[in-house]
Design an enzyme around this catalytic site. Structure first.
Site, short mmCIF file in Angstrom:
data_model
loop_
_atom_site.label_atom_id
_atom_site.label_comp_id
_atom_site.label_asym_id
_atom_site.label_seq_id
_atom_site.Cartn_x
_atom_site.Cartn_y
_atom_site.Cartn_z
N LYS A 105 30.75 43.46 55.92
CA LYS A 105 32.07 43.00 55.47
C LYS A 105 32.61 42.05 56.52
CE LYS A 105 34.93 43.71 51.97
NZ LYS A 105 34.62 44.12 50.59
P1 NAD Z 1 42.91 39.78 45.24
O1 NAD Z 1 43.34 39.11 46.50
O2 NAD Z 1 42.44 38.93 44.12
O3 NAD Z 1 44.08 40.71 44.70
C1 NAD Z 1 44.73 41.68 45.48
C2 NAD Z 1 45.93 42.15 44.69
O4 NAD Z 1 46.58 43.22 45.38
C3 NAD Z 1 46.99 41.06 44.49
O5 NAD Z 1 47.52 41.17 43.20
C4 NAD Z 1 48.03 41.44 45.54
O6 NAD Z 1 49.32 40.94 45.24
C5 NAD Z 1 47.96 42.94 45.42
N1 NAD Z 1 48.60 43.62 46.53
C6 NAD Z 1 48.48 43.36 47.85
N2 NAD Z 1 49.28 44.16 48.55
C7 NAD Z 1 49.91 44.95 47.65
C8 NAD Z 1 50.87 45.98 47.76
N3 NAD Z 1 51.32 46.36 48.94
N4 NAD Z 1 51.28 46.55 46.61
C9 NAD Z 1 50.82 46.17 45.42
N5 NAD Z 1 49.91 45.20 45.26
C10 NAD Z 1 49.48 44.61 46.36
O7 NAD Z 1 41.79 40.82 45.68
P2 NAD Z 1 40.71 41.53 44.75
O8 NAD Z 1 39.44 40.79 44.91
O9 NAD Z 1 41.27 41.79 43.42
O10 NAD Z 1 40.53 42.92 45.53
C11 NAD Z 1 41.31 44.09 45.25
C12 NAD Z 1 40.57 45.32 45.74
O11 NAD Z 1 39.32 45.39 45.08
C13 NAD Z 1 40.26 45.33 47.23
O12 NAD Z 1 40.28 46.66 47.68
C14 NAD Z 1 38.84 44.81 47.28
O13 NAD Z 1 38.16 45.18 48.45
C15 NAD Z 1 38.28 45.47 46.05
N6 NAD Z 1 37.06 44.86 45.52
C16 NAD Z 1 37.02 43.54 45.18
C17 NAD Z 1 35.84 43.02 44.66
C18 NAD Z 1 35.74 41.58 44.18
O14 NAD Z 1 34.71 41.25 43.60
N7 NAD Z 1 36.74 40.74 44.35
C19 NAD Z 1 34.71 43.82 44.53
C20 NAD Z 1 34.79 45.16 44.89
C21 NAD Z 1 35.97 45.66 45.38
#
Ligand code: NAD
Length: 416
Positions: A105
């Site tokens: 990561k």
């Molecule tokens: P992203 O940046 O697209 O979205 C993150 C979201 O979380 C946004 O809507 C943001 O406003 C919101 N957020 C941040 N702080 C917040 C808070 N305090 N309260 C409420 N909402 C809040 O990121 P993503 O890619 O959607 O990732 C989200 C989660 O999924 C993370 O834990 C990431 O590690 C995990 N994840 C992502 C992927 C991927 O392919 N993108 C794969 C596996 C896991």
């Protein structure tokens, strides 16, 4: 939020699974320590001519089963320990869904909302230069995570290729289609969440059609997950992001919300429901709660008051270990992150394979493979849960993963 940082939680989850996993004691000890973490300093010239120095990390947790794999996060709360926890979770995730990868990561301590697009590009390229000696298609393959996307991957691929002198698409996954991305990658994690949700409802003997679901986070995973859950018949009654939340007991119009977020850069102000804050959302009386934002949001306090019948962890590490104990006591099933959100890394793997073959597949082929792999991992997890009577699904999933990584270490031996 004082219930242990993500790394202590990840290590405690490993310890909890140890009694249920057939793994050599020495190998287990070794797996508690990430192989390496590089810290890089990123001086960037801002648009106003000043210099800001950012800090970034790349952790390579384990590579016994194949090249390191894991996303890059741009967020102000990134720390070395968080990156190491996330790299550990990637190790267990790739093993659970049986991909020939290890776990890694990366992260940069930055609030992208304070930066212009040009500044973000500069940070991305400087970060790529900083870690380029440790990444590569056969070594370590980054992907998007919080606040990074296909454009970020394009800049990383370009920077890496410029140093090499020729194009190397498979150094990252989650790229735009025009430079070797795959069909279905943008939706993959959210699609995986929807597939896992259906499996979990079926496993628990509950009706998925019309089920009320609350989703915290409306970024890549939360928005696509909400849309696909709604398309499959669930009632997405609430969602939120960093700007605020919205609730509609009749179900949100997710595509309309997506258009609103694109226009106004946040959920707040959407007129298709009533405002709701994040604390309320986590405690809503719904059939399923889907945390899809950050770690450590389901704390002891939340777990005690949580009214959802099922938690589907779309985010990485949303539930603290102490909160898990309460949910186990309260009989609230939690489908763990390493299973629920594995759709992203599965389709990343399919992109990497297509790049190495220089041959692309149809969306249908990608989605069929995604479903097959996720369903197999779900079956493996519930089988271990039933047969070994693990306290929860997380422990079962970890047992499966630890055994696979452990077997790879045992057969490879300890160098030198
Ligand atoms: P992203 O940046 O697209 O979205 C993150 C979201 O979380 C946004 O809507 C943001 O406003 C919101 N957020 C941040 N702080 C917040 C808070 N305090 N309260 C409420 N909402 C809040 O990121 P993503 O890619 O959607 O990732 C989200 C989660 O999924 C993370 O834990 C990431 O590690 C995990 N994840 C992502 C992927 C991927 O392919 N993108 C794969 C596996 C896991």
């Amino acid at each position: 939020m004082s219930e242990g940082d993500p790394l202590s939680n990840m290590l405690a989850q490993m310890e909890n699974a140890r009694p249920y996993a057939d793994i050599d004691g020495g190998v287990f000890e070794r797996l508690k320590h990430p192989e390496r973490t590089l810290k890089v300093t990123l001086p960037i010239r801002r648009d106003d001519g000043s210099i800001t120095v950012y800090e970034g990390f790349r952790c390579q947790f384990d590579s016994a089963r194949g090249p390191y794999k894991g996303g890059i996060r741009f967020h102000p709360t990134v720390t070395q320990r968080e990156v190491e926890a996330l790299a550990g979770w990637m190790t267990w995730k790739t093993a659970l869904v049986d991909l020939p990868y290890g776990g890694a990561k990366g992260g940069v301590v930055i609030d992208p909302r304070d930066c212009s697009d040009r500044e973000i590009e500069a940070v991305t390229r400087r970060y790529t230069e900083g870690i380029r000696r440790m990444i590569g298609p056969e070594i370590d393959v980054p992907a998007p995570d919080i606040n990074t996307d296909s454009q970020t991957m394009a800049w990383m691929m370009d920077t890496y290729s410029m140093y090499a002198g020729y194009v190397i698409p498979d150094v990252v996954t989650g790229k735009p289609l025009s430079i070797g991305g795959t069909q279905g990658r943008v939706e993959a994690t959210g699609r995986g969440v929807a597939i896992t949700a259906e499996s979990a409802f079926e496993y628990l003997g509950r009706e998925f059609d019309g089920a009320d679901v609350a989703v915290q986070g409306f970024g890549n995973v939360g928005s696509v997950g909400s849309r696909l859950l709604a398309e499959r018949g669930a009632n997405v009654v609430a969602t939120s992001d960093v700007t605020g939340g919205v609730y509609n007991p009749n179900g949100l119009d997710v595509p309309a919300l997506e258009r609103h977020v694109e226009r106004s850069e946040g959920v707040a102000g959407f007129d298709g429901g009533d405002p709701i804050d994040n604390d309320e959302l986590l405690r809503m009386d719904v059939d399923a709660l889907v945390p899809a934002a950050l770690e450590n949001v389901i704390t002891v306090d939340v777990a005690e008051e949580l009214q959802a019948d099922l938690v589907l962890e779309a985010a990485n590490g949303p539930t603290t270990v102490a909160a898990d104990e309460i949910l186990i006591e309260r009989d609230v099933p939690v489908v763990p992150d390493i299973l629920t959100n594995a759709g992203g890394v599965i389709v990343s793997y399919l992109e990497w394979v297509q790049n190495s073959q220089q041959y692309s597949w149809t969306l249908e082929e990608v989605n069929t493979d995604l479903r097959r792999r996720l369903n197999a991992a779900f079956e493996d997890t519930v089988e271990v849960y039933a047969e070994r009577e693990t306290p929860d699904l997380r422990t079962a999933a970890y047992a499966v993963a630890l055994e696979k990584v452990g077997a790879a270490h045992e057969v490879r031996g300890l160098f030198p």
